[in-house]
Design a protein around this motif. Sequence first.
Motif, mmCIF file in Angstrom:
data_model
loop_
_atom_site.group_PDB
_atom_site.id
_atom_site.type_symbol
_atom_site.label_atom_id
_atom_site.label_comp_id
_atom_site.label_asym_id
_atom_site.label_seq_id
_atom_site.Cartn_x
_atom_site.Cartn_y
_atom_site.Cartn_z
ATOM 1 N N PHE A 229 0.805 -1.211 0.000
ATOM 2 C CA PHE A 229 0.000 0.000 0.000
ATOM 3 C C PHE A 229 0.844 1.270 0.000
ATOM 4 N N VAL A 230 2.085 1.194 0.432
ATOM 5 C CA VAL A 230 2.940 2.377 0.426
ATOM 6 C C VAL A 230 3.957 2.347 -0.712
ATOM 7 N N MET A 231 4.013 1.253 -1.456
ATOM 8 C CA MET A 231 4.988 1.149 -2.534
ATOM 9 C C MET A 231 4.809 2.185 -3.644
ATOM 10 N N PRO A 232 3.566 2.495 -4.075
ATOM 11 C CA PRO A 232 3.436 3.476 -5.160
ATOM 12 C C PRO A 232 4.001 4.852 -4.847
ATOM 13 N N PHE A 233 3.663 5.434 -3.682
ATOM 14 C CA PHE A 233 4.153 6.786 -3.424
ATOM 15 C C PHE A 233 5.639 6.796 -3.053
ATOM 16 N N LEU A 234 6.192 5.650 -2.633
ATOM 17 C CA LEU A 234 7.648 5.560 -2.442
ATOM 18 C C LEU A 234 8.355 5.407 -3.783
ATOM 19 N N PHE A 235 7.736 4.688 -4.715
ATOM 20 C CA PHE A 235 8.327 4.477 -6.035
ATOM 21 C C PHE A 235 8.405 5.783 -6.825
ATOM 22 N N ALA A 236 7.523 6.734 -6.538
ATOM 23 C CA ALA A 236 7.504 7.999 -7.263
ATOM 24 C C ALA A 236 8.811 8.769 -7.102
ATOM 25 N N LYS A 237 9.596 8.470 -6.059
ATOM 26 C CA LYS A 237 10.856 9.175 -5.811
ATOM 27 C C LYS A 237 12.059 8.504 -6.470
ATOM 28 N N ILE A 238 11.830 7.349 -7.119
ATOM 29 C CA ILE A 238 12.926 6.571 -7.691
ATOM 30 C C ILE A 238 13.107 6.917 -9.164
ATOM 31 N N GLU A 239 14.349 7.103 -9.594
ATOM 32 C CA GLU A 239 14.641 7.371 -10.998
ATOM 33 C C GLU A 239 14.457 6.111 -11.826
ATOM 34 N N ASN A 240 14.184 6.320 -13.102
ATOM 35 C CA ASN A 240 13.900 5.218 -14.008
ATOM 36 C C ASN A 240 15.195 4.558 -14.483
ATOM 37 N N ASP A 241 15.832 3.851 -13.573
ATOM 38 C CA ASP A 241 17.119 3.203 -13.853
ATOM 39 C C ASP A 241 17.115 1.830 -13.176
ATOM 40 N N SER A 242 17.653 0.824 -13.861
ATOM 41 C CA SER A 242 17.576 -0.554 -13.353
ATOM 42 C C SER A 242 18.253 -0.716 -12.000
ATOM 43 N N SER A 243 19.438 -0.125 -11.824
ATOM 44 C CA SER A 243 20.158 -0.278 -10.559
ATOM 45 C C SER A 243 19.417 0.400 -9.411
ATOM 46 N N LYS A 244 18.817 1.556 -9.703
ATOM 47 C CA LYS A 244 18.089 2.287 -8.655
ATOM 48 C C LYS A 244 16.788 1.573 -8.301
#
Length: 478
Positions: A229-244
Motif C-alpha cells: 500500500f505504500v509502494m506506489p508513493f515511495l516508487f515515485a521518488k525513484i529514478e527510471n534506472d535498473s540499478s536504482k
Amino acid sequence: MNIVYLQTYFVTVACILGTGCLGLPLTLDKCGFFPFLIVFMTAFIVQVLLVIFTVEILQKSHALQVKNLKEKLNANIYETLEDHSNNEGEAILAKQDVIRPPNFHLLGEMFLFYGLHYLLDASVITYLVTMMISYALAGSEAYSELLGIKLLYIIPVFVWCLAVLVIFAVSHIQSVISILTLFKGILLSLTVIVPLFVNSGGQENTLNNFNYIQDPFLLSIITTGGGLFVMPFLFAKIENDSSKILKYRLAVLMGLITCAVLNILWCWSVFYIVPQHCSPIIERNQSLHEPVVCNSLERAKENGEISSVPLIKVIRNKHPSFLWVATVVEIFIIISITVSFMTFGTALHHTICGIVESKFPSCSSLESQRSKNIAKICTSSFISFIFFAIIFVIAMLNPKGFLDVMEQFSTLSENILNVLVCLMLLCSRYKDKKNVEIPLPLPKVLVPSVYLVLLYCSYGIGYGIYITVMHYLHPNNI
C-alpha cells in the motif's frame, strides 16, 4: 540519493509492523508455535512475490505513460524534450501533469478491465480504513493502560491529532516516521530477548496442535502484508534506472524480512511467557479473598485485548524484578501503533489524492492550473476528513473489537488486492503492454508463481468469508 532507499526501508517497516503483531500471538492459543511458524512463513513467501510483482507493474505504469506521451507529442516538442537528459525530461513532463505519479487508482485504470479498477479502489480504501480502525483501537488501549485514562476519552484525541498531521503535514512526517520506526525496532528487539531471562526453561505444558493450524492463517496475511500500500508513493521518488529500481526493491524486501523476523520473535516471546490457557485451579488473593483473573492467550482473545496486555500482567504478577520490561513494551506499543497509523493514513490520503486527480480535467493556462491545484487539495482534504470521521465513529462504537476488525474485514480486502495485483501483472504482459521495455523486468523463473499466488489469495478470500459468516451464525464456536 541513498536516503531515499533508507526512507523506503523504514516506511515499509512502519507500515507492516503494526497491530498485526499485537493480535497474532493470540491465535497461538490452540495451535501452538510450530504450526503458526509454517503458516506464517508461507504468507511471508507470498508477500515477497507480491512485492516483486508490484515493482514490475509500477515500472510498466511509468513506461506506458512515456510511450503514450511520445506518440501524442508533435516532433518539435519531442525534440525539445530530447535535448535534456532522460531524467530531466521526465521531470519536466511531471511538472506539466503529463506523467502522473503512481497510485493504485492509476494502476487499476491502466491494467484492469471490465470495471475491476473500481473493485481495486474499494479494496485499497477498505483495507486502509479497517487497519486504521484497528490501530485507533489498539493505540488508544495502549495509551489508556499507560496513562490510566478511560479508553473512550483517548480515542478522539488519538484519531484527530494524527489525522491533522497526515492531511496537512504529509510531506513533513515521513522523516519523523523513519526515526520513530528505528526507535520502535530497537525497543521490539529488546522486548523479544526477555524470554531468555524471564522464562529460560520455556513455558510449561505448551501445546502444538496441527488441527488448529488454520487459526493464524488470516492474521499471518495481515501481519506480513501492508507493504504494497505504500509502494506506489515511495516508487515515485525513484529514478527510471535498473540499478536504482533494484535498490528500491531490495529496500522494500529488507523491510519485509525485518518485520517477519521481529514478528516471529515477538510471538515466541509472548508464547513462552503467557500461558495458552487458564489453569483450572482458581488462585485467590490472600488479602482480599477474591478470585484472581487468569492471564492467558485464550482469555485475552476472548476479551478483545492486544497481546501486550496479558504479557505485561504476567510480568508484573510473576516476575516483578522485570517490571522495566513492561515499561519497554508499553512504550514500544505506543510508538509502533502511532507510527503505523500515520503511515497508513498517509497511504489513504495519497490514494484519495490519486482518485481526485483523475477526476479533474486538464488545464491549459497557468491561472487555471493554480485554481485546479487548490481545488484538488481542498477536495482531497475534505474527503480524507470524511474517512477519518468514519474511522473515529466505528472505533467509538466498538472499542474492544480490534481483532475482529482485522480478521473479518482487513484480510478480505487485502486478499482481494493481492488477487488484483496478480491480474494486473498478467494483463501487463499481454497485448499492447507486453512489448513495453522496463529497466528491471520480472525474472522468467518467477512468472509461473503468479498462478500459485493467485490460488493462495483466492483461498484466503474464501476462507475469510467463511470465518466471517460462521462468526455471526455460531459466535461461540469460532
